[in-house]
Design an enzyme around this catalytic site. Structure first.
Site, PDB file in Angstrom:
ATOM      1  N   GLU A 183      -4.751   3.019 -13.132  1.00  0.00           N
ATOM      2  CA  GLU A 183      -4.075   1.698 -13.184  1.00  0.00           C
ATOM      3  C   GLU A 183      -4.997   0.537 -13.573  1.00  0.00           C
ATOM      4  O   GLU A 183      -4.991  -0.504 -12.940  1.00  0.00           O
ATOM      5  CB  GLU A 183      -3.415   1.412 -11.831  1.00  0.00           C
ATOM      6  CG  GLU A 183      -2.449   2.502 -11.411  1.00  0.00           C
ATOM      7  CD  GLU A 183      -1.756   2.221 -10.068  1.00  0.00           C
ATOM      8  OE1 GLU A 183      -2.169   1.281  -9.372  1.00  0.00           O
ATOM      9  OE2 GLU A 183      -0.809   2.955  -9.742  1.00  0.00           O
ATOM     10  N   ASN A 228      -4.904   7.400 -15.791  1.00  0.00           N
ATOM     11  CA  ASN A 228      -3.578   7.496 -15.165  1.00  0.00           C
ATOM     12  C   ASN A 228      -2.977   6.097 -14.981  1.00  0.00           C
ATOM     13  O   ASN A 228      -3.675   5.177 -14.549  1.00  0.00           O
ATOM     14  CB  ASN A 228      -3.773   8.159 -13.785  1.00  0.00           C
ATOM     15  CG  ASN A 228      -2.485   8.631 -13.147  1.00  0.00           C
ATOM     16  OD1 ASN A 228      -1.669   9.302 -13.784  1.00  0.00           O
ATOM     17  ND2 ASN A 228      -2.297   8.304 -11.872  1.00  0.00           N
ATOM     18  N   HIS A 268       7.106   7.210 -11.797  1.00  0.00           N
ATOM     19  CA  HIS A 268       7.922   6.792 -10.659  1.00  0.00           C
ATOM     20  C   HIS A 268       9.162   6.136 -11.245  1.00  0.00           C
ATOM     21  O   HIS A 268       9.136   4.976 -11.641  1.00  0.00           O
ATOM     22  CB  HIS A 268       7.148   5.800  -9.782  1.00  0.00           C
ATOM     23  CG  HIS A 268       5.953   6.412  -9.121  1.00  0.00           C
ATOM     24  ND1 HIS A 268       6.070   7.372  -8.140  1.00  0.00           N
ATOM     25  CD2 HIS A 268       4.629   6.238  -9.324  1.00  0.00           C
ATOM     26  CE1 HIS A 268       4.851   7.750  -7.750  1.00  0.00           C
ATOM     27  NE2 HIS A 268       3.968   7.078  -8.462  1.00  0.00           N
ATOM     28  N   GLU A 298       3.089  11.872 -11.186  1.00  0.00           N
ATOM     29  CA  GLU A 298       3.555  11.432  -9.855  1.00  0.00           C
ATOM     30  C   GLU A 298       5.061  11.240  -9.824  1.00  0.00           C
ATOM     31  O   GLU A 298       5.576  10.283  -9.244  1.00  0.00           O
ATOM     32  CB  GLU A 298       2.880  10.107  -9.472  1.00  0.00           C
ATOM     33  CG  GLU A 298       1.367  10.125  -9.551  1.00  0.00           C
ATOM     34  CD  GLU A 298       0.711   8.820  -9.101  1.00  0.00           C
ATOM     35  OE1 GLU A 298       1.402   7.964  -8.520  1.00  0.00           O
ATOM     36  OE2 GLU A 298      -0.504   8.676  -9.327  1.00  0.00           O
ATOM     37  N   ASP A 300       8.858  10.846  -9.162  1.00  0.00           N
ATOM     38  CA  ASP A 300       9.900  10.806  -8.140  1.00  0.00           C
ATOM     39  C   ASP A 300      10.975   9.850  -8.651  1.00  0.00           C
ATOM     40  O   ASP A 300      10.771   9.151  -9.640  1.00  0.00           O
ATOM     41  CB  ASP A 300       9.380  10.413  -6.740  1.00  0.00           C
ATOM     42  CG  ASP A 300       8.574   9.127  -6.701  1.00  0.00           C
ATOM     43  OD1 ASP A 300       8.685   8.300  -7.634  1.00  0.00           O
ATOM     44  OD2 ASP A 300       7.821   8.929  -5.727  1.00  0.00           O
TER      45      ASP A 300
HETATM   46  C1  XIL Z   1       0.316   6.042  -2.652  1.00  0.00           C
HETATM   47  C2  XIL Z   1       0.517   7.019  -1.512  1.00  0.00           C
HETATM   48  O1  XIL Z   1       1.635   7.821  -1.781  1.00  0.00           O
HETATM   49  C3  XIL Z   1       0.717   6.261  -0.225  1.00  0.00           C
HETATM   50  O2  XIL Z   1       0.760   7.151   0.883  1.00  0.00           O
HETATM   51  C4  XIL Z   1      -0.407   5.243  -0.012  1.00  0.00           C
HETATM   52  O3  XIL Z   1      -0.141   4.458   1.111  1.00  0.00           O
HETATM   53  C5  XIL Z   1      -0.576   4.359  -1.237  1.00  0.00           C
HETATM   54  O4  XIL Z   1      -0.745   5.161  -2.394  1.00  0.00           O
HETATM   55  N1  XIL Z   1       0.313   5.354  -7.705  1.00  0.00           N
HETATM   56  C6  XIL Z   1      -0.765   6.126  -7.382  1.00  0.00           C
HETATM   57  C7  XIL Z   1      -0.828   6.777  -6.043  1.00  0.00           C
HETATM   58  O5  XIL Z   1      -1.613   6.372  -8.239  1.00  0.00           O
HETATM   59  O6  XIL Z   1      -2.143   6.922  -5.572  1.00  0.00           O
HETATM   60  C8  XIL Z   1      -0.014   6.028  -5.021  1.00  0.00           C
HETATM   61  O7  XIL Z   1      -0.012   6.774  -3.815  1.00  0.00           O
HETATM   62  C9  XIL Z   1       1.384   5.813  -5.541  1.00  0.00           C
HETATM   63  C10 XIL Z   1       1.372   5.002  -6.799  1.00  0.00           C
END
Ligand code: XIL
Length: 395
Positions: A183, A228, A268, A298, A300
Site C-alpha cells: 500500500e 501489494n 476487498h 486478500e 473477500d
Molecule cells: C488487517 C487484518 O485483517 C486485521 O486483523 C488487522 O487488525 C489490520 O490488518 N490490507 C492488508 C492487510 O494488507 O494486512 C489487512 O489486514 C487488511 C487490508
C-alpha cells in the site's frame, strides 16, 4: 486497517438492482444456479475441496490465518478434532499470516524479534503440504507502538534493512512470495509521484520502496517479490487513477532493474456498487507485458451497504466472487488466489467496528467461502466453479 485505507469502499447503494432481487426474479446471466443455497450433502473434502480443484488447474488457492487458532500439535499427531484447523489444511494449498508476520507481530521491541507465531504457521504449512506467503515487510500500518518514538531520519534506513534481512533471512528459501511493500501508492495524498505519505516515505524518502525490494532479494533470492495494494480493482475515476500510478511504479521498477516478480491485488470487494471490469483486466495484461505475475491476495466480499436479507446477501457475495474470478482467472499470469480468511467467524470485516464493516441491521457478514459454523457458503461453490472454469495457469 484504518478508515483511510478503506476510503475506496463506496457507500453507494445498489438500489433495487439485479443483486438485490430475490430468487424468483430473473437473475443476470453470471448469477448461476450455485449462487442459491448450498446442498446439505455437498462434498467438500479431498478431491472436492477448493485445494484439489485449484491444484487440478495449476493454481494455488489459499487463506489468511491467525496461527494462534491452529491446533498444530494435534494436526501433527494426525489427531486434531479442531474443525477450523482441519478446514484450513483441507481447503488451502497456500496460507498467509493475517497479522503474525507484520512488524507489530514480529517486533515486541526495537531490539528483538519474536518468530513464535510465524514459525507456528510455517510448521503447520509444512505439515499440511502448503506454501506460505509472507505478509509483509514494509507497510505504513501494522507498526509496533515503539516505532513512533524510536524511528528517526537517522536510523530508519537501518531499521528497515535490518528488519528485512532478519525476517526474510529467517525464512530464506521457504517462502512462496513476500509482500515486500504494501500500500505505498495513494494519489489522494497529493504527491506528483502518487506515493503515500507514509512514515517510511517521510523518514527515508521515495527510495524506501526500492531499498526494501533490493534488501529482500538479497535476503531470500528464491521468494517471489510482490508489491501489494488495494483500491485498484474498480473502473471508478479514483481507482483508475490509483491503478495508473501503480502501473507507473511497476514500469519504473522494471526499467531500473529492481527485483520484483509479482503484483498483489488485494481484492476487498463490495457486493453492491461499481464492479471491477475492463480497467483491471487491462492492468493485469500490462503486468504480463512487464513479466509480472498477478496474485489475488486478500479477497473477500463486503455487504455492509446491501439492505437485503441473508439469502440475497449470500447470492450477491457468491455472484461477486464468480464474476470477479471469471474475469481474472482467464489471464494466464494469475496463478494465485487467496481469500482474507476462510470462515466469517474470524473475518476482519466481522471484527471491525468501522462504518465500512457494519451493517445497519447489525447482522454479521458472510464474506468468505465458509460461515461461522464452518459450513460452506454459496461463495464456496462460486469459487470452486470459477477455479474450474479458469484457464490452466502458464507453466
Ligand atoms: C488487517 C487484518 O485483517 C486485521 O486483523 C488487522 O487488525 C489490520 O490488518 N490490507 C492488508 C492487510 O494488507 O494486512 C489487512 O489486514 C487488511 C487490508
Amino acid at each position: 486497517m484504518t478508515e483511510t485505507c478503506n476510503s475506496h469502499l463506496t457507500r453507494r447503494r445498489f438500489g433495487q438492482g439485479a443483486l438485490a432481487m430475490g430468487a424468483a426474479v430473473a437473475l443476470p446471466g453470471w448469477l448461476r444456479a450455485s449462487d442459491g443455497a448450498v446442498p446439505a450433502n455437498l462434498n467438500i473434502s479431498a478431491g472436492d475441496s477448493l485445494r484439489a480443484h485449484a491444484a487440478a488447474r495449476g493454481l494455488l488457492y489459499g487463506v489468511a490465518v491467525n496461527p494462534a487458532l491452529l491446533d498444530v500439535d494435534g494436526f501433527s499427531a494426525g489427531a486434531t478434532s479442531d474443525g477450523y484447523t482441519r478446514l484450513v489444511a483441507e481447503q488451502a494449498n497456500i496460507v498467509v499470516a493475517e497479522n503474525a508476520m507484520k512488524w507489530a507481530g514480529l517486533r515486541p521491541s526495537a531490539g528483538s524479534f519474536d518468530f513464535s507465531q510465524a514459525d507456528r504457521l510455517m510448521r503447520f504449512a509444512q505439515l499440511a503440504g502448503q506454501r506460505l506467503r509472507g505478509h509483509n515487510l514494509c507497510w505504513h500500518e501494522g507498526l509496533p507502538a515503539w516505532f513512533k518514538t524510536t524511528a528517526t531520519k537517522d536510523n530508519a534506513r537501518l531499521l528497515l534493512t535490518q528488519h528485512i534481512q532478519t525476517v526474510a533471512g529467517h525464512y530464506r528459501g521457504q517462502i512462496h512470495s513476500w509482500d515486500v511493500v504494501n500500500e505505498a501508492v495513494e494519489p489522494a495524498d497529493g504527491r506528483p509521484d502518487g506515493l503515500r505519505k507514509s512514515p517510511w516515505l517521510e523518514l527515508i524518502g521515495p527510495e524506501y520502496i526500492e531499498l526494501a525490494f533490493q534488501t529482500a532479494a538479497a535476503a531470500d533470492p528464491q521468494a517471489k517479490l510482490t508489491y501489494n495494494d488495494y483500491g485498484i480493482e474498480l473502473d471508478t475515476p479514483e481507482q483508475a487513477d490509483k491503478r495508473g500510478q501503480v502501473l507507473l511504479l511497476l514500469r519504473r521498477f522494471k526499467a531500473r532493474g529492481v527485483p520484483i516478480h509479482a503484483m498483489g491485488v488485494q481484492s476487498h470487494l463490495q457486493a453492491d456498487g461499481p464492479q471491477p471490469g475492463a480497467g483491471l483486466q487491462s492492468f493485469i495484461r500490462e503486468c504480463a507485458k512487464l513479466d509480472l505475475e498477478v496474485y489475488v491476495t486478500e479477497m473477500d466480499v463486503n455487504t455492509h451497504s446491501l439492505a437485503d436479507g441473508p439469502e440475497a446477501q449470500d447470492a450477491a457475495v457468491a455472484a461477486t466472487y464468480r464474476k470477479y474470478l471469471d474475469m481474472v482467472l482467464v489471464e494466464p499470469n494469475v496463478p494465485v488466489v487467496l481469500t482474507w480468511g476462510i470462515t466469517s467467524a474470524h473475518s476482519w470485516i466481522n471484527q471491525s467496528n468501522e462504518p465500512w464493516a457494519r451493517r445497519k441491521d447489525g447482522a454479521r457478514q458472510r464474506p468468505l467461502p465458509f460461515d461461522d459454523n464452518l459450513k460452506p457458503t454459496p461463495a464456496f461453490l462460486a469459487l470452486r466453479e470459477a477455479i474450474d472454469a479458469g484457464r490452466p495457469v502458464r507453466g
